[in-house]
Design a protein around this motif. Structure first.
Motif, PDB file in Angstrom:
ATOM      1  N   UNK A   1      37.096  44.749  37.290  1.00 16.98           N
ATOM      2  CA  UNK A   1      37.835  43.709  36.562  1.00 16.98           C
ATOM      3  C   UNK A   1      38.491  42.723  37.527  1.00 16.98           C
ATOM      4  N   UNK A   2      39.053  43.209  38.610  1.00 15.27           N
ATOM      5  CA  UNK A   2      39.680  42.311  39.577  1.00 15.27           C
ATOM      6  C   UNK A   2      38.667  41.320  40.135  1.00 15.27           C
ATOM      7  N   UNK A   3      37.495  41.812  40.515  1.00 10.74           N
ATOM      8  CA  UNK A   3      36.453  40.948  41.070  1.00 10.74           C
ATOM      9  C   UNK A   3      35.900  40.001  40.006  1.00 10.74           C
ATOM     10  N   UNK A   4      35.711  40.511  38.807  1.00 10.56           N
ATOM     11  CA  UNK A   4      35.189  39.707  37.709  1.00 10.56           C
ATOM     12  C   UNK A   4      36.105  38.532  37.383  1.00 10.56           C
ATOM     13  N   UNK A   5      37.396  38.809  37.280  1.00 13.54           N
ATOM     14  CA  UNK A   5      38.360  37.747  36.966  1.00 13.54           C
ATOM     15  C   UNK A   5      38.421  36.720  38.092  1.00 13.54           C
ATOM     16  N   UNK A   6      38.429  37.211  39.324  1.00 15.39           N
ATOM     17  CA  UNK A   6      38.581  36.322  40.475  1.00 15.39           C
ATOM     18  C   UNK A   6      37.373  35.410  40.677  1.00 15.39           C
TER      19      UNK A   6
ATOM     20  N   UNK B   1      47.798  44.411  37.030  1.00 13.80           N
ATOM     21  CA  UNK B   1      47.900  44.163  38.472  1.00 13.80           C
ATOM     22  C   UNK B   1      46.569  43.642  39.004  1.00 13.80           C
ATOM     23  N   UNK B   2      45.457  44.253  38.583  1.00 12.80           N
ATOM     24  CA  UNK B   2      44.140  43.847  39.061  1.00 12.80           C
ATOM     25  C   UNK B   2      43.802  42.413  38.681  1.00 12.80           C
ATOM     26  N   UNK B   3      44.275  41.966  37.527  1.00 10.17           N
ATOM     27  CA  UNK B   3      43.926  40.630  37.029  1.00 10.17           C
ATOM     28  C   UNK B   3      45.031  39.610  37.242  1.00 10.17           C
ATOM     29  N   UNK B   4      46.104  40.022  37.907  1.00 10.87           N
ATOM     30  CA  UNK B   4      47.283  39.154  38.074  1.00 10.87           C
ATOM     31  C   UNK B   4      47.796  38.660  36.729  1.00 10.87           C
TER      32      UNK B   4
END
Length: 228
Positions: free
Chosen positions: A80-85, A128-131
């Motif tokens: 999810x963090x990478x996907x959003x970023x 946290x992962x997606x800010x």
């Protein structure tokens, strides 16, 4: 709660949630086609698997060897963090409509409640992962898990084969989140005809796009299955 760092977001972010076999992919495709016809840029994606890295993580969490619930939750958060970023935020920044098949509410339901890790902990991890990025609209397609799973073809993945109690917990978790989540949620009966469900989704999204100044958005009739 983590604050959403985006202050100049110009696009619209819509997630589709629910159990397996409820028709998320179908409804996402119908909405994407309608929005594209209004002249909007539409980005369709999914979790896990919305990026090349995500495809590898998807294979691990859905079809790989056994892993503990915490490892599973962390892999979903990494995806999810990478996907959003790399996909979601850039598209929103340029004014696109982003439609995703699953987002953080799936992690809260599946890992937080289904795997009994604790909804609050898993939600904090995803935020946290997606800010802090949350959808503008989350469409929950609700269906008896036994009916949804019966619609599936092929060998079940690790989550699909987790058992009746697991799927009952995840369904309850989705409904509980929607009941307390305010205007972000649209809950629809996925047993209703496909076109009726699509009409209800289209009506809500048309109102959101219209509020952003689009003259091409024309609401369709609302489904009697809407409980939002």
């Amino acid at each position: 709660m983590t604050e959403d760092r985006t202050t100049d977001r110009r696009g619209l972010f819509v997630s589709f949630e629910g159990g397996d076999g409820v028709g998320k992919s179908t409804q996402l495709a119908l909405l994407g086609g309608w929005l594209a016809g209004t002249g909007r840029e539409v980005v369709t994606t999914r979790e896990p698997g919305g990026t090349p890295l995500g495809l590898r993580l998807r294979e691990l969490v859905l079809h790989g060897e056994h892993m503990g619930p915490r490892a599973e939750a962390l892999l979903y958060a990494a995806d999810r963090a990478h996907h959003v970023d790399t996909v979601v935020r850039p598209a929103l920044a340029r004014g696109a409509v982003v439609l995703t098949d699953r987002y953080l509410d799936s992690s809260v339901a599946y890992q937080g409640d289904g795997r009994a890790l604790g909804a609050d902990e898993v939600e904090r991890l995803s935020l946290w992962a997606t800010e802090g990025l949350l959808p503008d609209l989350t469409v929950l397609l609700d269906l008896d898990p036994a009916v949804g799973l019966a619609r599936l073809s092929g060998a079940p993945d690790r989550l699909e084969s987790a058992g009746d109690d697991f799927h009952a917990r995840t369904r309850r978790a989705f409904l509980d989140r929607a009941a307390t989540g305010g205007d972000r949620w649209l809950v629809l009966d996925a047993a209703e005809p496909v076109e009726a469900v699509h009409a209800a989704v289209r009506a809500r999204v048309a109102a959101l796009v219209g509020a952003e100044g689009s003259s091409s958005a024309v609401p369709g009739p609302a489904s009697s299955g809407s409980r939002a």
